[in-house]
Design a protein around this motif. Structure first.
Motif, short mmCIF file in Angstrom:
data_model
loop_
_atom_site.label_atom_id
_atom_site.label_comp_id
_atom_site.label_asym_id
_atom_site.label_seq_id
_atom_site.Cartn_x
_atom_site.Cartn_y
_atom_site.Cartn_z
N ILE A 9 59.39 68.26 -31.19
CA ILE A 9 59.34 68.89 -29.87
C ILE A 9 60.63 69.67 -29.58
CG2 ILE A 9 60.15 66.82 -28.64
CD1 ILE A 9 58.29 67.68 -26.33
N HIS A 10 61.77 69.18 -30.08
CA HIS A 10 63.03 69.93 -29.91
C HIS A 10 62.96 71.26 -30.64
CE1 HIS A 10 67.29 70.69 -29.43
NE2 HIS A 10 67.39 70.88 -30.74
N ASP A 11 62.47 71.24 -31.86
CA ASP A 11 62.34 72.47 -32.64
C ASP A 11 61.38 73.44 -31.96
OD1 ASP A 11 62.97 73.96 -35.04
OD2 ASP A 11 60.93 73.56 -35.71
N TYR A 12 60.29 72.90 -31.41
CA TYR A 12 59.32 73.72 -30.69
C TYR A 12 59.98 74.39 -29.50
CZ TYR A 12 55.40 74.79 -27.53
OH TYR A 12 54.53 75.41 -26.67
N ASN A 13 60.74 73.65 -28.71
CA ASN A 13 61.39 74.21 -27.52
C ASN A 13 62.39 75.30 -27.89
OD1 ASN A 13 60.00 72.72 -25.60
ND2 ASN A 13 61.52 71.06 -25.55
N ILE A 14 63.19 75.05 -28.92
CA ILE A 14 64.19 76.04 -29.35
C ILE A 14 63.51 77.32 -29.81
CG2 ILE A 14 65.92 76.58 -31.11
CD1 ILE A 14 66.99 74.77 -28.96
N LYS A 15 62.51 77.18 -30.65
CA LYS A 15 61.84 78.37 -31.19
C LYS A 15 61.04 79.11 -30.12
CE LYS A 15 61.77 76.79 -35.95
NZ LYS A 15 61.02 76.08 -36.99
N ARG A 16 60.54 78.38 -29.16
CA ARG A 16 59.85 79.04 -28.06
C ARG A 16 60.84 79.89 -27.26
NH1 ARG A 16 57.04 76.21 -22.77
NH2 ARG A 16 56.32 78.14 -21.82
N THR A 17 62.04 79.39 -27.08
CA THR A 17 63.07 80.14 -26.36
C THR A 17 63.36 81.47 -27.03
OG1 THR A 17 64.09 78.09 -25.58
CG2 THR A 17 65.47 80.07 -25.55
N TYR A 18 63.40 81.47 -28.36
CA TYR A 18 63.73 82.69 -29.11
C TYR A 18 62.48 83.39 -29.66
CZ TYR A 18 68.58 81.24 -28.82
OH TYR A 18 69.83 80.89 -28.35
N THR A 19 61.32 83.03 -29.08
CA THR A 19 60.03 83.64 -29.45
C THR A 19 59.78 83.62 -30.97
OG1 THR A 19 60.91 85.90 -29.52
CG2 THR A 19 60.03 85.11 -27.40
N ARG A 20 60.18 82.53 -31.61
CA ARG A 20 59.95 82.41 -33.05
C ARG A 20 58.69 81.61 -33.36
NH1 ARG A 20 64.81 79.80 -35.88
NH2 ARG A 20 63.25 79.81 -37.54
N ILE A 21 58.00 81.17 -32.33
CA ILE A 21 56.80 80.38 -32.56
C ILE A 21 55.79 80.74 -31.48
CG2 ILE A 21 57.44 78.40 -31.09
CD1 ILE A 21 56.38 76.59 -33.37
N ALA A 22 54.51 80.68 -31.84
CA ALA A 22 53.47 80.89 -30.84
C ALA A 22 53.37 79.62 -30.01
CB ALA A 22 52.14 81.20 -31.52
N PRO A 23 53.70 79.64 -28.72
CA PRO A 23 53.76 78.41 -27.93
C PRO A 23 52.44 77.66 -27.86
CG PRO A 23 54.02 80.35 -26.53
CD PRO A 23 54.11 80.83 -27.94
N GLU A 24 51.32 78.38 -28.03
CA GLU A 24 50.02 77.71 -27.97
C GLU A 24 49.72 76.90 -29.23
OE1 GLU A 24 49.33 82.12 -29.00
OE2 GLU A 24 50.57 80.92 -27.63
N GLU A 25 50.66 76.92 -30.20
CA GLU A 25 50.48 76.15 -31.43
C GLU A 25 50.80 74.66 -31.23
OE1 GLU A 25 51.48 76.64 -36.22
OE2 GLU A 25 52.49 77.91 -34.76
N ALA A 26 51.30 74.29 -30.06
CA ALA A 26 51.71 72.91 -29.79
C ALA A 26 50.63 71.87 -30.10
CB ALA A 26 52.19 72.77 -28.35
N PRO A 27 49.37 72.06 -29.66
CA PRO A 27 48.36 71.04 -29.96
C PRO A 27 48.16 70.83 -31.46
CG PRO A 27 47.59 72.47 -28.20
CD PRO A 27 48.83 73.10 -28.74
N VAL A 28 48.20 71.91 -32.24
CA VAL A 28 48.05 71.79 -33.69
C VAL A 28 49.22 71.02 -34.27
CG1 VAL A 28 47.83 73.08 -35.86
CG2 VAL A 28 46.74 73.94 -33.78
N MET A 29 50.42 71.30 -33.77
CA MET A 29 51.62 70.61 -34.25
C MET A 29 51.55 69.11 -33.97
SD MET A 29 54.55 73.35 -33.05
CE MET A 29 55.91 72.33 -33.60
N VAL A 30 51.20 68.76 -32.75
CA VAL A 30 51.16 67.34 -32.38
C VAL A 30 50.10 66.59 -33.19
CG1 VAL A 30 50.70 65.72 -30.50
CG2 VAL A 30 52.09 67.77 -30.08
N THR A 31 48.94 67.22 -33.35
CA THR A 31 47.88 66.60 -34.16
C THR A 31 48.34 66.41 -35.60
OG1 THR A 31 46.13 67.55 -32.79
CG2 THR A 31 45.52 66.87 -35.02
N ALA A 32 48.98 67.44 -36.17
CA ALA A 32 49.45 67.36 -37.55
C ALA A 32 50.48 66.25 -37.71
CB ALA A 32 50.04 68.70 -37.98
N TYR A 33 51.40 66.13 -36.75
CA TYR A 33 52.42 65.09 -36.87
C TYR A 33 51.78 63.70 -36.82
CZ TYR A 33 56.56 62.27 -36.24
OH TYR A 33 57.54 61.33 -36.42
N ARG A 34 50.81 63.52 -35.91
CA ARG A 34 50.15 62.22 -35.82
C ARG A 34 49.49 61.86 -37.15
NH1 ARG A 34 46.69 63.30 -32.27
NH2 ARG A 34 47.69 62.49 -30.38
#
Length: 733
Positions: A107-132
């Protein structure tokens, strides 16, 4: 996310009770893991506050459904995982810390990259599912690899790091690397040394060779493990680059890689040509025309970019010599091009956009590059010339002809129907280009064309193209032609410059383009900060000495250290100017670096940036430009790519540029007038300022023409076009 934590003393073990708002379940957490939960909670709170509202919704989109999905993933699902980790009796303290740390990293990496527009913010659900799923697999001793495939590189690169002991970690890293590599071929070579053992590496190097062969050449001629991998690569193009690397002039020969592949030349033949500057330039021109012909026929050309870069570097050497001799007779000044063909002169012109003096392009002696190019055409027909060069960068040439007021002459050199066809092509297919350069050139030319018939024709063609792309539902094309139509109509309306600028800003829905308010330039401390860049060549030394003469001791306080000078106003409004010293190269870059570090460390963000130096120094200036910039003076460096970089870093910047090489005899009055306006606490009104400067130069026969080539922000149609385009596309997104 936890809503409150209570600390209780239970026998001799200090624990906390975790209560989730979504459930009534209470979990006792040992003190040794409290910090890990707190860190996760802080990142969840940061995600919620990203939009500036401390509510219970993570807003990443105008689509409320997406916002709810992202919120559910980052808040509820992560809360649930925290609970699951704590409740799992099969996990010892070490493993629980491992998986909690992984959650935090994600989640820290997600927040940082969202700040610098390096990640599509709507990718969060896919990320959380993958981590689980990775966590579940890891607990069972199974591979995490299957759960990496749905992730982008930016989503997965840090997420997999807690699973380094997993049997699928290495393969997962390879999959993510391949995703990164093929989407970042321009930069991947700097990182490929860490991935040499992966199967995809050979394919990545081969792909880079086809788009950026110079990068493969650089690493092939190094003494690194990457060089060994390149030499072992079975791809034929990679092997040809290795062969070129074994020659004594590899960087000069590389641009001819397509002809080497076709067998129309050899490394030995080219080695003989590159020893002579004139022969090498002529060979570049000859080969560029051949490659442009092949490109026009649909072939994929590998070495064209490197060829054009080499040709531009050599073109600028000729142009700088002619510029330096601007006070010499024509036979001396243009001696270096006296034997050049029309097509060779054409390439000098299109490669010299940012440095070509007006008098080097055309002059009253008819000795300029344009004059000689047309005179050496037999007959002097512009359409024949363009066919000779395969119409290579003809839009750039037309834009320059408009800027230097030779477009009418050029068009009249051909049959009227051919001139109409050429101008029709000039404004067509702008939606098909990779960037906005051609569209920006067209926008800039609108301010230079004075022929009413040509203006009417171009207005009609812009409208036709707008209708065409609109019917195709081509959004990019529609925006481009709609903006050009708006610029065209407003720029050619009757009325004062202030009125036209106000109308243009209103029509394009932009902030004012004809003035910058004094308050917009102020820092939080109530002071205006300015940064000026100088370089260590003779021009830089002379410019610095001249610049420092603008600050009399009765009105300014000056101090100096090893790397920069600080200039502070003692009368009027507070201004602080930082100017790096023009130390001998390469120490000039060190001085700029030290000054930028000082500004960062002291939280100083200048709103005025001034480049004082040749165009080949401008990249260093732009690298140190801050997003706080409201006024940027680039001198001669107003080409599309520089404008785009400035506005990418500083979207609100007003840019002053020049159609030719800047001169301190014009720069100094502009900067002095700007500083005095600010020191008086007045808004910087470009129309008024340019009117004052126009009167100042009216009686200066030597510099009047040079000043006329400076473009103020309200007339900088290219910059205005980029601002409006970015604004519309941002709103669409």
């Amino acid at each position: 996310m936890k809503r409150f934590i209570t600390v209780i003393l239970l026998l001799v073990t200090l624990q906390v009770t975790l209560v989730h708002a979504q459930t009534t379940q209470k979990i006792d957490i040992p003190i040794g893991r409290i910090g890990f939960h707190d860190n996760i909670d802080k990142e969840q709170a940061a995600a919620l506050k990203f939009d500036g509202k401390a509510d219970d919704l993570v807003r990443v989109s105008d689509d409320q459904t997406i916002n709810l999905q992202v919120t559910d993933a980052l808040i509820k699902q992560i809360d649930d995982m925290q609970t699951q980790i704590e409740l799992d009796s099969a996990l010892d303290h070490r493993l629980k810390i491992k998986y909690l740390s992984g959650l935090y990293v994600m989640i820290h990496d997600y927040n940082i990259k969202r700040t610098y527009t390096r990640i599509a913010p709507e990718e969060a659900p896919v990320m959380v599912t993958a981590y689980r799923e990775m966590m579940k697999a890891d607990i069972k001793g199974q591979s995490i690899l299957p759960y990496v495939y749905p992730l982008s590189f930016d989503a997965g690169e840090r997420m997999i790091e807690p699973f380094k002991d997993n049997p699928g970690y290495k393969d997962a890293r390879g999959v993510l690397f391949a995703k990164f590599a093929f989407n970042n071929l321009e930069t991947v070579m700097s990182q490929i040394g860490n991935y040499l053992e992966y199967p995809a590496t050979d394919s990545v190097i081969a792909a880079v060779a086809r788009k950026y062969p110079n990068q493969v050449l650089t690493y092939a001629t190094s003494y690194t493990p990457v060089a060994t991998a390149i030499k072992k690569n079975p791809d034929p193009i990679v092997q040809l680059i290795v062969q070129i690397g074994n020659s004594g002039n590899s960087t000069l020969i590389l641009p001819f890689i397509d002809e080497l592949m076709a067998g129309t030349t050899t490394v030995d033949k080219l080695s003989a040509v590159v020893e002579n500057e004139d022969k090498y330039f002529r060979q570049l021109v000859k080969s560029a025309i051949v490659l442009q012909h092949r490109k026009n026929n649909g072939e994929n050309i590998i070495g064209l970019k490197a060829m054009l870069e080499n040709m531009q570097a050599r073109s600028l050497r000729y142009i700088r010599e002619m510029n330096d001799l601007h006070e010499e007779p024509a036979n001396v000044r243009f001696r270096i091009v006296k034997d050049f063909s029309p097509e060779e002169l054409y390439y000098l012109i299109v490669n010299g956009q940012e440095e070509l003096y007006t008098s080097s392009y055309t002059n009253h002696n008819n000795a300029g590059l344009y004059d000689q190019m047309m005179a050496r055409m037999k007959p002097p027909r512009g359409d024949s010339l363009l066919m000779l060069v395969e119409f290579d960068r003809f839009k750039k040439f037309i834009a320059m002809a408009a800027g230097f007021n030779t477009l009418d002459n050029f068009l009249k050199s051909m049959a009227p129907e051919n001139a109409n066809y050429l101008m029709k092509k000039y404004v067509s297919s702008l939606e098909k280009t990779e960037d906005l350069e051609d569209a920006v050139d067209v926008a800039n030319s609108f301010g230079s064309i004075r022929d009413p018939k040509l203006l009417a024709f171009l207005r009609e063609e812009v409208q036709k193209n707008y209708t065409f792309v609109s019917r195709k539902k081509d959004r990019r094309g529609t925006v481009i032609y709609e903006l050009l139509g708006s610029l065209f109509d407003t720029e050619n309306n009757s009325g004062s410059d202030s009125t036209k600028a106000s109308q243009m800003a209103a029509k394009l829905q932009l902030p004012p383009i004809n003035f910058v308010t004094y308050n917009a330039l102020l820092s939080d401390s109530g002071r205006v900060y300015q940064q000026v860049f100088f370089y260590g060549d003779k021009d830089g030394h002379d410019s610095y000495v001249s610049f420092m003469g603008n600050f009399p001791a009765s009105e300014w306080k000056i101090s100096k250290n090893k790397y920069w000078t600080t200039i502070q106003s003692t009368k009027g409004k507070p201004i602080t100017i930082y100017a790096n010293l023009p130390l001998e190269e390469p120490e000039d870059k060190t001085a700029i670096e030290k000054l930028s570090e000082y500004l960062d460390e002291n939280d100083i963000h200048p709103t005025v940036f001034i480049h004082r130096g040749h165009s080949y120094h401008v990249n260093t200036t732009l690298d140190n430009l801050q997003s706080s910039a409201k006024i940027v003076v680039l001198g001669s460096c107003g080409g599309y790519h520089n404008l785009a970089i400035v506005l990418q870093k500083s979207p609100e910047a007003h840019i002053i540029s020049s159609k030719q090489v800047g001169t301190r005899f014009v720069n100094e009055p502009i900067i002095r007038t700007l500083d005095e306006t600010i020191r008086a606490g007045k808004n910087v009104d470009w129309v008024q300022m340019w009117a004052v400067l126009g009167k100042r130069f009216a009686g200066d026969a030597r510099n009047k023409e040079l000043f006329s080539d400076y473009v103020p922000p309200h007339k900088n149609l290219g910059a205005i076009f980029i601002k409006a385009y970015k604004q519309i596309m941002k709103e669409d997104k």
